[in-house]
Design a protein around this motif. Sequence first.
Motif, mmCIF file in Angstrom:
data_model
loop_
_atom_site.group_PDB
_atom_site.id
_atom_site.type_symbol
_atom_site.label_atom_id
_atom_site.label_comp_id
_atom_site.label_asym_id
_atom_site.label_seq_id
_atom_site.Cartn_x
_atom_site.Cartn_y
_atom_site.Cartn_z
ATOM 1 N N LEU A 225 82.381 11.620 6.188
ATOM 2 C CA LEU A 225 83.703 10.807 6.213
ATOM 3 C C LEU A 225 84.496 11.162 7.592
ATOM 4 C CD1 LEU A 225 84.213 13.163 2.364
ATOM 5 C CD2 LEU A 225 83.164 10.838 2.571
ATOM 6 N N ALA A 226 85.030 10.640 7.549
ATOM 7 C CA ALA A 226 86.199 10.653 8.599
ATOM 8 C C ALA A 226 87.173 11.902 8.637
ATOM 9 C CB ALA A 226 87.357 9.592 7.992
ATOM 10 N N PRO A 227 86.819 12.230 9.801
ATOM 11 C CA PRO A 227 87.530 13.035 9.664
ATOM 12 C C PRO A 227 89.794 13.358 9.568
ATOM 13 C CG PRO A 227 87.820 12.692 12.196
ATOM 14 C CD PRO A 227 86.402 11.237 10.739
ATOM 15 N N TRP A 228 90.039 12.666 8.595
ATOM 16 C CA TRP A 228 91.225 12.057 8.678
ATOM 17 C C TRP A 228 90.896 12.115 6.956
ATOM 18 C CZ3 TRP A 228 91.368 8.002 5.886
ATOM 19 C CH2 TRP A 228 90.264 6.973 5.520
ATOM 20 N N ASP A 229 90.275 12.131 6.077
ATOM 21 C CA ASP A 229 90.260 12.297 5.321
ATOM 22 C C ASP A 229 90.479 14.145 4.204
ATOM 23 O OD1 ASP A 229 88.804 11.931 2.345
ATOM 24 O OD2 ASP A 229 87.473 13.654 2.744
ATOM 25 N N ASP A 230 91.217 13.406 3.380
ATOM 26 C CA ASP A 230 92.529 14.614 2.962
ATOM 27 C C ASP A 230 91.895 14.161 1.301
ATOM 28 O OD1 ASP A 230 93.749 12.745 2.570
ATOM 29 O OD2 ASP A 230 95.811 13.512 2.871
ATOM 30 N N GLY A 231 92.052 13.536 0.502
ATOM 31 C CA GLY A 231 91.194 13.322 -0.293
ATOM 32 C C GLY A 231 91.716 11.997 -1.492
ATOM 33 N N THR A 232 92.619 11.828 -1.098
ATOM 34 C CA THR A 232 94.002 10.689 -0.916
ATOM 35 C C THR A 232 94.255 9.681 -0.388
ATOM 36 O OG1 THR A 232 95.763 12.598 -0.374
ATOM 37 C CG2 THR A 232 95.298 12.751 -2.383
ATOM 38 N N ALA A 233 94.303 9.502 1.413
ATOM 39 C CA ALA A 233 94.718 8.449 2.205
ATOM 40 C C ALA A 233 93.634 7.779 2.228
ATOM 41 C CB ALA A 233 95.009 9.683 3.389
ATOM 42 N N PRO A 234 94.111 6.677 2.010
ATOM 43 C CA PRO A 234 92.908 5.174 1.900
ATOM 44 C C PRO A 234 92.839 5.047 3.158
ATOM 45 C CG PRO A 234 94.760 4.908 1.157
ATOM 46 C CD PRO A 234 95.231 6.354 1.012
ATOM 47 N N PHE A 235 93.441 5.649 4.434
ATOM 48 C CA PHE A 235 93.691 5.158 5.841
ATOM 49 C C PHE A 235 93.505 6.963 6.761
ATOM 50 C CE2 PHE A 235 94.711 0.832 3.708
ATOM 51 C CZ PHE A 235 93.136 0.085 3.688
ATOM 52 N N PRO A 236 93.938 6.340 8.104
ATOM 53 C CA PRO A 236 93.918 7.159 8.623
ATOM 54 C C PRO A 236 95.358 6.720 8.766
ATOM 55 C CG PRO A 236 92.865 5.276 9.388
ATOM 56 C CD PRO A 236 92.808 4.976 8.529
ATOM 57 N N PRO A 237 96.236 8.136 9.252
ATOM 58 C CA PRO A 237 97.462 7.914 9.675
ATOM 59 C C PRO A 237 98.098 7.035 10.504
ATOM 60 C CG PRO A 237 97.273 10.414 9.960
ATOM 61 C CD PRO A 237 95.420 9.883 9.221
ATOM 62 N N ALA A 238 99.044 6.093 10.698
ATOM 63 C CA ALA A 238 98.866 5.556 12.408
ATOM 64 C C ALA A 238 99.461 6.510 13.198
ATOM 65 C CB ALA A 238 100.954 4.798 11.795
#
Length: 194
Positions: A181-194
């Motif tokens: 999984l992407a390192p930015w995965d938090d279980g809710t965000a559909p995309f990485p932070p801007a």
Amino acid sequence: MTAMIEGGPRAAVDVRLRLVRPADAAPLAALCRANREYLRPWEPQRDDAYFTLEGQRGNVRDLLQAREAGEMWPGVILVDGRIAGRITLNNILRGPLQSCFVGYWVARDRAGRGVATEAVRQALDIAFGELRLHRVEAFTRVDNHASQRVLGRNGFTAVGVARRHIYVDGRWRDERFFERLAPWDDGTAPFPPA
């Protein structure tokens, strides 16, 4: 993206990825011919034309068309500026999945030196950065322990075994399925932070 890796008693080597180019057809044809038997147990059966200059020209053209359609990121693995293998982010799915799977191979003379591990690390940077994907998957034959170590070093988790998943080397083979999984995965965000 470049990285220096230590090759044991050998000098450090420069490993980097870049998109495949039409001009890569000749060196890819030579590399595929030189590694044909080495790769036979792991790769789908190829006809003789695949190993020719014209075969690789067609292959590169198809890869670049798939990239233009948003279906894949086709790359070459460079070691000290020379092509030493291939890596692709295949079957890119958008919408609610935001995923792909990674496939790669490294020439026999570069195997076991950390080249594939570094190439997969850089491919993950592309998948999770440039392509903004959420998940990268991988499959290896259950007996391909070297590739499983490459994936483990890159944070992949083994999920299970897909029975008779791929036809290679004369029969249907079981494959171990991995995910990262992407390192930015938090279980809710559909995309990485801007």
